[in-house]
Design a protein around this motif. Structure first.
Motif, short mmCIF file in Angstrom:
data_model
loop_
_atom_site.label_atom_id
_atom_site.label_comp_id
_atom_site.label_asym_id
_atom_site.label_seq_id
_atom_site.Cartn_x
_atom_site.Cartn_y
_atom_site.Cartn_z
N ILE A 16 0.84 -1.20 0.00
CA ILE A 16 0.00 0.00 0.00
C ILE A 16 0.88 1.25 0.00
CG2 ILE A 16 -1.73 1.31 1.28
CD1 ILE A 16 -2.76 -1.27 -0.03
N GLY A 47 -5.78 2.01 -6.29
CA GLY A 47 -6.21 0.85 -5.53
C GLY A 47 -7.29 0.07 -6.23
N ILE A 66 -3.29 -4.74 4.53
CA ILE A 66 -4.15 -3.81 3.80
C ILE A 66 -5.26 -3.31 4.71
CG2 ILE A 66 -5.77 -3.60 1.87
CD1 ILE A 66 -4.08 -5.61 0.35
N CYS A 69 -4.12 -0.67 7.09
CA CYS A 69 -4.04 0.66 6.46
C CYS A 69 -5.41 1.32 6.37
CB CYS A 69 -3.43 0.54 5.06
SG CYS A 69 -1.69 0.05 5.05
N ALA A 299 -5.85 1.48 0.19
CA ALA A 299 -6.31 0.24 0.82
C ALA A 299 -7.80 0.01 0.58
CB ALA A 299 -6.01 0.27 2.32
#
Length: 343
Positions: A16, A47, A66, A69, A299
């Motif tokens: 990320i 993303g 992920i 985040c 994310a």
């Protein structure tokens, strides 16, 4: 085993982070600067592109990173966002800006939730879209998402709607003002732009296109709307607790889930109001904060596929459009007729 788990989580966070670096690099292109597209907006697009291409090849052990985040780093980013504001900003803009901001936020959120019911759309998406339209776009959607703990794709859908209509306004407002269509004084135009444009970046872009006098007022009024995120999240936290109590029985009745990151956000604003830190330090914090929020957006985008957008349907965009009409028409009326009465 624990070391392997942490290592796998770190891989997800680093992934990320790399996408976020790419978002910052792309954001430096003049084309995106002219559109006032922040790295956060570019981040969620990257993303989503990843989610719909290489996502299936990602090791499942990376997923917790992920999610870290999109949850923990997001909340830290919201807290640090307070370094962009001071309570002096509120005093500088006066009663008119505060009152109009409050009316816009309350009517947009309550009206959006009601319209969502009429459209028979997903309650979470309706709420997130309404809060994003009413307060400060993507940052408000992210703050609300952390409070109600909904699915990532719903957050992405809400962010997409506010970005689309906010970007349109950023170009329309300067054109309409210079053409004399809006018939507002510079101060009224600043209040109008700040109280109705979706993103902070949109208020900055449109304000700069109309001159420094309008820009200064627009940014201050916009930042006051950002401050209103705190009471909205507190009310939202109480509402979530009440709904949980109704669903789970008397055992949880009266328990309120306080979004502590919102309190932290307010505390940081208070600290920043004393100007204890050098400007360069605050600028560095804001830069880091933008990176953290970009990581959160990447994310969220990484958890959002086209199939989930299809699942949401056209209703979120219909709702966002209706709220957009209200912001344009209602915001203009408030700035034109109410602002002079209280200035």
């Amino acid at each position: 085993m624990l070391t392997e788990k942490r290592s796998s989580m770190l891989h997800g966070i680093l992934l990320i982070g790399l996408f976020s670096c790419a978002a910052f690099y792309i954001g430096e292109a003049q084309f995106f600067k002219d559109l006032s597209f922040s790295p956060m907006i570019i981040g969620i697009v990257l993303g989503m592109l990843y989610a719909n291409s290489l996502r299936n090849h990602l090791p499942e052990t990376w997923v917790p990173g992920i999610q870290f985040c999109s949850k923990k780093i997001l909340r830290l980013g919201i807290i640090l966002y307070g370094f962009r504001l001071t309570f002096q900003d509120v005093l500088n803009v006066g009663v008119a800006g505060i009152l109009i901001d409050a009316i816009v936020v309350v009517v947009t959120i309550i009206g959006g939730v009601y319209l969502g019911k009429l459209l028979k759309m997903d309650k979470d998406i309706a709420l997130l879209t309404s809060i994003g339209s009413g307060i400060c776009g993507a940052a408000a959607v992210l703050g609300a998402e952390s409070t109600i703990q909904t699915k990532p794709y719903k957050t992405a859908v809400a962010v997409a709607t506010v970005v689309i209509f906010g970007t349109i306004s950023m170009f329309i407002y300067p054109i309409a003002y210079r053409a004399g269509i809006l018939q507002l004084t510079p101060n009224e135009m600043g209040i109008y732009a700040g109280s109705t444009l979706h993103e902070v970046a949109h208020a900055v872009g449109a304000g700069n296109a109309m001159g420094e006098e309008i820009s200064n007022v627009a940014i201050i009024v916009k930042m006051i709307r950002v401050m209103l995120l705190v009471p909205v999240l507190l009310v939202l936290g109480y509402w979530v607790a009440v709904q949980a109590a109704k669903g789970k029985g008397a055992a949880t009745k009266g328990s309120v889930t306080i979004p502590w990151f919102a309190i932290g956000f307010l505390v940081v604003i208070g600290f920043n109001s004393f100007n204890l830190l050098p400007v360069k330090v605050v600028d560095l914090i804001n830069y880091i904060d933008t990176f953290l929020l970009t990581m959160a957006m990447v994310a969220l985008g990484a958890e959002t596929s086209i199939d989930k957008f299809k699942k949401a349907g056209a209703k979120p965009f219909i709702l966002a459009f209706l709220l957009y009409i209200w912001l344009i028409a209602g915001g203009w009326a408030l700035s034109k007729y109410l602002a002079p009465l209280v200035l």
